[in-house]
Design a protein around this motif. Structure first.
Motif, short mmCIF file in Angstrom:
data_model
loop_
_atom_site.label_atom_id
_atom_site.label_comp_id
_atom_site.label_asym_id
_atom_site.label_seq_id
_atom_site.Cartn_x
_atom_site.Cartn_y
_atom_site.Cartn_z
N LEU A 92 0.82 -1.22 0.00
CA LEU A 92 0.00 0.00 0.00
C LEU A 92 0.85 1.26 0.00
CD1 LEU A 92 -2.82 1.33 0.27
CD2 LEU A 92 -2.61 1.05 2.74
N PHE A 98 1.17 4.83 -6.33
CA PHE A 98 0.18 5.91 -6.21
C PHE A 98 -0.12 6.53 -7.58
CE2 PHE A 98 1.77 5.76 -1.86
CZ PHE A 98 0.60 5.79 -1.14
N GLY A 101 -2.72 4.27 -9.69
CA GLY A 101 -4.01 3.96 -9.12
C GLY A 101 -4.06 2.63 -8.40
N SER A 103 -2.63 1.90 -5.63
CA SER A 103 -2.74 2.13 -4.19
C SER A 103 -4.20 2.18 -3.74
CB SER A 103 -2.03 3.44 -3.83
OG SER A 103 -2.14 3.69 -2.44
N ASN A 104 -5.07 2.74 -4.57
CA ASN A 104 -6.50 2.80 -4.21
C ASN A 104 -7.10 1.41 -4.09
OD1 ASN A 104 -6.58 5.61 -4.13
ND2 ASN A 104 -6.99 5.76 -6.32
N ALA A 105 -6.70 0.50 -4.98
CA ALA A 105 -7.21 -0.87 -4.91
C ALA A 105 -6.76 -1.56 -3.62
CB ALA A 105 -6.74 -1.67 -6.13
N LEU A 107 -5.92 0.00 -0.91
CA LEU A 107 -6.56 0.70 0.20
C LEU A 107 -7.97 0.18 0.43
CD1 LEU A 107 -6.52 2.96 2.32
CD2 LEU A 107 -7.30 4.54 0.53
N GLU A 108 -8.70 -0.04 -0.64
CA GLU A 108 -10.05 -0.60 -0.49
C GLU A 108 -10.01 -1.98 0.15
OE1 GLU A 108 -11.88 -0.55 -4.29
OE2 GLU A 108 -11.90 1.65 -4.46
N GLN A 141 1.64 10.92 -0.39
CA GLN A 141 0.74 9.79 -0.58
C GLN A 141 0.56 9.00 0.71
OE1 GLN A 141 3.24 10.61 -2.59
NE2 GLN A 141 2.12 11.23 -4.46
N VAL A 145 -3.11 8.38 2.55
CA VAL A 145 -3.61 7.05 2.91
C VAL A 145 -3.89 6.98 4.40
CG1 VAL A 145 -2.96 4.61 3.09
CG2 VAL A 145 -2.51 5.88 0.98
N LYS A 148 -7.36 8.43 5.32
CA LYS A 148 -8.50 7.55 5.03
C LYS A 148 -8.56 6.39 6.01
CE LYS A 148 -8.47 8.83 0.15
NZ LYS A 148 -8.27 8.37 -1.26
N CYS A 184 -8.40 15.97 2.49
CA CYS A 184 -8.70 14.56 2.75
C CYS A 184 -9.05 14.35 4.22
CB CYS A 184 -7.50 13.71 2.36
SG CYS A 184 -7.77 11.94 2.49
#
Length: 811
Positions: A92, A98, A101, A103-105, A107-108, A141, A145, A148, A184
């Motif tokens: 992560l 980052f 994209g 990193s978003n996967a 993170l989810e 980044q 993270v 969130k 954020c």
């Protein structure tokens, strides 16, 4: 075998080919189900080695596979946290991910894992490393993270843990040097407030929001505003009036001047904001926010309607899109604004805005109004009649998207339109929507000519509500035949079925037996006996709807035999569909009333078994015969044994008989009205003749009275002749004792005539009043009737005397 598979996968991962590695990672959940121990020992470490250098596709696949393993519970939580969490967290925070994209996967995946893991595991494996990753010395980044993750952790732990370990990091990130981090973190304050409760929110979160609302970055201010609106319920009246309201007023003032970036968000949250602050508004503030909403609702239209063409030319495309979004948000908030101003004040305060939004030049705005139209109608209640013109407008809209949005709640809207008034019935409400029926027919025709058959199907399904809205004759002449045309001519099967069902509903509620018979005859001739096999198939579909909507006796009376005739159809598909339908057909029979129909059904089945040449049809026939043998046939009513599933059929039959009785009563009423009209016409004619007779009588009597200046014998003879003529008139209308003037002395007859003329019932007629002359009084009518009866009696007695005298003379 399983060990060899794992070894084979191990070799694939070790080969270094990205495609092969992606395939292995995608099948990781399967390997975990088959042999979790070997997979964890040999495959997972190898995947961990290649992930930090793997491509985007393999990274995304790995994020999904790791989450699937957790959801399928292939291993225990302890094993998962020990083997997978470290890989997820390490991947992560890799910097170059980052940008792509990836990193978003991851993170989810981590946020979903946090919900499943126990608190202690989350605290040791995620929260403790998070403290170092959220420091200012870490990358941008990494801090994003961390923001969130902290929002997710706020709902995982108790308030005192959040206060001690998370809130210091929150304050630090709210003061970060980068506006992205502040934005954020500001958006996560809502989740943190829900975790720490009302008191800490008031003392910790609200001051941070106030400071962020004054931030130099527009995105930070926007995030602060939206978070403030979402947290309104957590603030008390003092906080709202002293802190929140001044901030909101500042946002509204700046939105048109220096900070248009907040305009779209402000228009979206305005309804929630106005109702959330409703209790603390003064009348002046209430009016101010209402005017602000009205201004937003027409934003961008002034330039189009004005005379400044230069402004229109210089207006950028981006600004036009922004203004469209603002008006769309105003349409979305319109129901909330009705609550804000009170539905009683709708026509005075908001109707002009409602009119503008329904006629907006942009489709997204009208689409949003069409979606919210039902909510508006519900809120207006008895005042719903004020928006019927806009309903007609949206039904006739040039965009099918608008029509599709409106049709979703069309039955409920029409019901409110017709029954919304508390003091007025449905009939009077219908008269207030004169353009409704043309608008409905236009909408259907436009949907039919378009390529969007789903909209057409939906429209036809919703039109089944019309029997509860408009009269039976209107449906018959404007909609019913149109449904039959669609069944015969449309090429889309779902549309044809929707039209067939709606036609059956119209037939079900039709109040005239003659019209019902005509429609039934057309269904049998044009569909059941049609030249196209496609029409005959639709006839069977229609019969299914008839069995659903009508009673069993109705189906048996009109459709049972026409359906059985299709057993001789030359097309195998028709016979096949009929065989599938036969069990339902048999279920409509009642024994012994329908014994002859049962015999016809058995005869048709025997013919199919003996004569059918198509193998597929014959197979279905044999299967259908077995099913028919297992079926029970309903008993008739006179045997006093009913099944529970027949109660609904009895209710349908009762309603059908009720419709017939209502039709009979209407016919009798019309006949009675016709008789009453004829009687009235006859009475009027009689009164007219009586009035003429009375006027002639008055003139004749005036001529028969002797004058004082008559002295010569010629004058007396003239008066005598006039008197004789008056006697001929009087004998036609007067009572016998007054009409037999020639048998009485002259002086006596004149005095009686003068006395008769002085009566009140004739004085009005001789006065020359044309309004009353046509309607003589009841006393005069009785007088004439009694005169006729006595006169007839005298004539009969005289004839009897003459006959007796003749007998005596003969004898």
């Amino acid at each position: 075998m399983l060990e060899s598979n794992v070894l084979f996968v191990y070799i694939f991962v070790s080969s270094g080919q990205d495609v092969q590695g992606t395939s292995v990672v995608a099948n990781l959940p399967v390997l975990m189900r088959q042999n979790p121990a070997e997979t964890l020992r040999r495959v997972l470490p190898k995947i961990r080695e290649v992930l930090h250098v793997a491509g985007v596709e393999m990274q995304l696949t790995a994020a999904v596979s790791f989450l699937t393993v957790l959801q399928e519970e292939s291993v225990s939580i302890h094993t998962y946290s020990h083997s997978f969490i470290l890989i997820i967290c390490t991947t992560l925070y890799i910097t170059h991910f980052f940008l792509s994209g990836v990193s978003n996967a991851w993170l989810e995946t981590l946020l979903a894992v946090i919900e499943a893991l126990p608190k202690e595991t989350v605290r040791h494996e995620i929260l403790n490393p998070l403290v170092s990753k959220a420091q200012l010395s870490q990358t941008l980044q990494s801090r994003l993270v961390s923001c969130k993750i902290m929002g997710k952790l706020a709902n995982k732990f108790e308030a005192h843990i959040i206060k001690r370990e998370i809130l210091p990091l929150v304050k630090s990130l709210c003061q970060d040097v980068e506006y992205e981090v502040r934005t954020c973190m500001c958006r996560q304050l809502e989740h943190i407030a829900q975790g720490i409760g009302t008191e800490l929110t008031k003392t910790v979160v609200l001051p941070e929001l106030v400071e962020l609302a004054r931030d130099e970055g527009s995105s930070v201010r926007l995030a602060a505003f939206e978070t403030l609106v979402n947290l309104l319920d957590m603030f008390d009246a003092d906080d709202r009036s002293q802190t929140v309201l001044p901030l909101v007023k500042s946002f509204c003032e700046k939105s048109f001047k220096a900070d248009e970036s907040i305009l779209v968000s402000l228009s979206f949250h305005l309804g929630k904001l106005c109702n959330g602050l409703y209790g603390i508004f003064t009348p002046e503030q209430h009016l101010r926010f209402l005017e602000f909403y009205k201004k937003l609702s027409t934003l961008g239209l002034q330039q189009e309607n004005g005379h400044n063409d230069n402004q229109l030319q210089l207006q950028s495309l981006e600004q036009e899109k922004k203004y469209i979004s603002v008006r769309k948000n105003c349409a979305y908030n319109f129901p909330a604004m009705i609550v804000f101003v009170d539905p009683k004040n709708f026509h005075l305060e908001l109707y002009s805005i409602f009119f503008c939004l329904c006629h907006d030049p942009e489709v997204p705005v009208r689409y949003t109004m069409a979606i919210s139209f039902y909510e508006v109608a519900k809120l207006l209640n008895s005042g719903v009649y004020t928006i019927h013109k806009e309903l007609v407008t949206l039904l006739q809209d040039e965009s099918l998207e608008v029509l599709d949005a409106l049709v979703g709640h069309l039955p409920e809207i029409l019901e409110l339109m017709t029954n919304g008034g508390e003091n007025s019935g449905s009939e009077s409400q219908l008269l207030s929507i004169p353009d409704l029926i043309p608008a409905l027919t236009t909408a259907e025709q436009r949907a039919a000519t378009s390529l969007k058959w789903r909209t057409h199907e939906k429209l036809l399904q919703k039109y089944a509500c019309l029997p509860h809205i408009i009269s039976s004759d209107q449906i018959y002449y404007r909609f019913l035949h149109r449904m039959l045309t669609i069944i015969l001519t449309n090429n889309v099967l779902p549309v044809q079925k929707a039209a067939a069902r709606t036609l059956c509903v119209y037939l079900r509620y039709n109040r005239k037996q003659e019209q019902r018979h005509e429609v039934i005859q057309k269904l049998i001739e044009q569909l059941g006996q049609g030249k196209s096999y496609w029409n005959r198939l639709r006839f069977l579909d229609t019969c299914e709807f008839i069995m659903e909507l009508f009673s069993k006796s109705f189906f048996c009376k009109y459709f049972f035999l026409p359906v059985l005739e299709l057993t001789h159809d030359p097309v195998a598909n028709v016979r096949m569909k009929l065989c599938y339908l036969l069990p339902k057909v048999k279920s409509t029979l009642k024994i012994p009333t329908d014994k002859h129909l049962l015999q016809q059904l058995e005869l048709c089945i025997r013919k199919l078994l003996c004569q059918e040449k198509d193998k597929d049809v014959l197979t279905i026939v044999k299967r259908t015969v077995l099913e028919l043998d297992r079926m029970e046939i309903s008993v008739d009513a006179f045997q006093k044994r009913f099944y529970e599933n027949d109660l609904l059929d009895q209710e349908k039959e009762r309603q059908e008989h009720l419709l017939l009785e209502m039709e009979q009563l209407e016919k009798e009423k019309q006949q009675n009205e016709g008789r009453t009209a004829n009687i009235n016409d006859k009475m009027f004619e009689k009164k007219r003749r009586d009035s003429k007779t009375s006027s002639v009588l008055a003139k004749s009597v005036t001529l028969s009275v002797p004058g004082s200046s008559s002295g010569t014998s010629a004058g007396k003879e003239d008066k005598k002749s006039k008197l004789v003529r008056s006697q001929s008139f009087s004998t036609q209308a007067l009572h016998p004792k007054y009409s037999n003037i020639d048998k009485c002395p002259k002086q006596n007859s004149l005095s009686k005539l003068q006395f008769f003329i002085s009566d009140d019932s004739f004085r009005t007629h001789s006065a020359g009043n044309s309004g009353n002359a046509a309607f003589p009084s009841s006393s005069s009518r009785n007088l004439f009737n009694s005169a006729d009866q006595k006169n007839n009696g005298n004539k009969e007695s005289q004839s009897r005397k003459m006959s007796i005298k003749n007998r005596k003379s003969n004898s």
